[in-house]
Every structure is written in structure tokens, then in C-alpha cells.
Design a protein around this motif. Sequence first.
Motif, mmCIF file in Angstrom:
data_model
loop_
_atom_site.group_PDB
_atom_site.id
_atom_site.type_symbol
_atom_site.label_atom_id
_atom_site.label_comp_id
_atom_site.label_asym_id
_atom_site.label_seq_id
_atom_site.Cartn_x
_atom_site.Cartn_y
_atom_site.Cartn_z
ATOM 1 N N HIS A 1 0.213 10.478 -3.836
ATOM 2 C CA HIS A 1 -0.447 11.237 -2.773
ATOM 3 C C HIS A 1 0.566 12.107 -2.030
ATOM 4 O O HIS A 1 0.292 13.269 -1.723
ATOM 5 C CB HIS A 1 -1.128 10.250 -1.825
ATOM 6 C CG HIS A 1 -1.806 10.874 -0.669
ATOM 7 N ND1 HIS A 1 -2.974 11.584 -0.788
ATOM 8 C CD2 HIS A 1 -1.476 10.914 0.636
ATOM 9 C CE1 HIS A 1 -3.343 12.019 0.398
ATOM 10 N NE2 HIS A 1 -2.447 11.627 1.280
ATOM 11 N N TYR A 2 1.732 11.564 -1.735
ATOM 12 C CA TYR A 2 2.762 12.331 -1.029
ATOM 13 C C TYR A 2 3.290 13.481 -1.874
ATOM 14 O O TYR A 2 3.640 14.534 -1.345
ATOM 15 C CB TYR A 2 3.908 11.424 -0.593
ATOM 16 C CG TYR A 2 3.530 10.471 0.508
ATOM 17 C CD1 TYR A 2 2.780 10.896 1.592
ATOM 18 C CD2 TYR A 2 3.908 9.143 0.463
ATOM 19 C CE1 TYR A 2 2.416 10.028 2.593
ATOM 20 C CE2 TYR A 2 3.552 8.265 1.470
ATOM 21 C CZ TYR A 2 2.812 8.714 2.531
ATOM 22 O OH TYR A 2 2.459 7.862 3.526
ATOM 23 N N ALA B 1 0.820 5.138 -2.304
ATOM 24 C CA ALA B 1 0.724 6.453 -1.675
ATOM 25 C C ALA B 1 1.722 7.460 -2.236
ATOM 26 O O ALA B 1 1.644 8.637 -1.896
ATOM 27 C CB ALA B 1 0.931 6.313 -0.173
ATOM 28 N N LYS C 1 0.814 -1.216 0.000
ATOM 29 C CA LYS C 1 0.000 0.000 0.000
ATOM 30 C C LYS C 1 0.847 1.266 0.000
ATOM 31 O O LYS C 1 0.452 2.282 -0.551
ATOM 32 C CB LYS C 1 -0.923 -0.003 1.214
ATOM 33 C CG LYS C 1 -2.016 1.029 1.135
ATOM 34 C CD LYS C 1 -2.869 1.022 2.365
ATOM 35 C CE LYS C 1 -3.809 -0.128 2.330
ATOM 36 N NZ LYS C 1 -4.786 -0.098 3.407
ATOM 37 N N TRP C 2 2.010 1.219 0.603
ATOM 38 C CA TRP C 2 2.865 2.401 0.651
ATOM 39 C C TRP C 2 3.310 2.817 -0.743
ATOM 40 O O TRP C 2 3.567 3.992 -0.995
ATOM 41 C CB TRP C 2 4.052 2.171 1.576
ATOM 42 C CG TRP C 2 4.924 1.022 1.165
ATOM 43 C CD1 TRP C 2 4.768 -0.284 1.491
ATOM 44 C CD2 TRP C 2 6.067 1.097 0.324
ATOM 45 N NE1 TRP C 2 5.748 -1.037 0.910
ATOM 46 C CE2 TRP C 2 6.571 -0.215 0.185
ATOM 47 C CE3 TRP C 2 6.733 2.128 -0.322
ATOM 48 C CZ2 TRP C 2 7.686 -0.509 -0.570
ATOM 49 C CZ3 TRP C 2 7.850 1.830 -1.072
ATOM 50 C CH2 TRP C 2 8.312 0.521 -1.186
#
Length: 178
Positions: free
Chosen positions: A147-148, A144, A140-141
Motif C-alpha cells: 500500500h505504501y 501495508a 498489520k504494518w
Amino acid sequence: MKTTYPVTFSVDFPDRDLDRVSTAFRIFAVIPIGIILSLLSGASIRYVTSTNGTNETVTSVATGGGLLFLPLVLMIVFRQKYPRWWFDWNLQLLRFSNRVTAYLGLLDDRYPSTDEEQAVHLDLPYPDARQLNRWLPLVKWLLAIPHYIVLFFLVIGAVVAVIVSWFAILFTGRYPRG
């Protein structure tokens, strides 16, 4: 307000005269509660000592929530369980973290409480771990990363807005609307 989003978050607008002195020295006033938050939320402290330039001793200390992250991921992956007490701990830690952030961001001039809701409201529904994809926490990271990147620019805008608000509160005693 009825919403279909799983997370509800709101901060009450400070529609009153704010304390100019506490606003002026907010960065110093937040230090004690910031230390408490960093100890609870998983901050890591790293000490590097060098004796003669070649020998280095590195000491790392992880605290609070940082120590609780990996066991929770393993429990979700292998047992498909998310204990209610663990969820409640994380929810209360998020609420406390948001109170400190709202105080630092000049959204509230009352010192953040460790247990009262104050002007920051956050609610999350309890997830059913059996409905979660058990292997998704491992990757999942990666999802992201975009998103970051967006958050990086949003944080820059938020810092500029806080600086403008800081001057507005110092000169007018009120938080600017709009």
C-alpha cells in the motif's frame, strides 16, 4: 449517498471565486495550523548537538497522538477494548488533519477550523474491538508495505496536480474542474 464502505470521505468542490492572495502564500499561511497539527498528531522532534565532533547528545520528543498509539494497541491486544472516547479523539484528529491537508492542497481557501467541519467530511463507524483479531495489530504494518509503495506514486501525482491547480487559481481565480 448510501455506500457500503466503512469510511466515507468527501471534500466539497469550491465552485466559487477563490482568494488569489491566500493561494499564492498558502505555504506560509499553513505554518501556524501545521504546528498545532504536528503537536497533536504525534510528530517527533529530534535535536542533535555535537560539541567537538565526537560527542553527540540526542534528545527526542514525541507529542500528542504518538504517545497515545502504543497504549491503544496494547488495550486492543490484551483487553479487546477500544474506548469510545479514544475513538472519538482519533476521529476528530483525522477530521482536523484532513481539513489542514485540504487547505494545503488548495481544495479550500478558508483557514482550517479546529472544531468545525467546513468543506471536508469524514465519517467512520465505531468498531467492535471484540470482533477484531487481537494479534493483527502486531503484524498489520507488514501488510501495508504494498500500500505504501502505491501511495508513493499517488503522492507524486497529487503534488503535480496541486502545482497545476495553484497556477490555475492564480491566473483564473477558480479551481479547475476535471
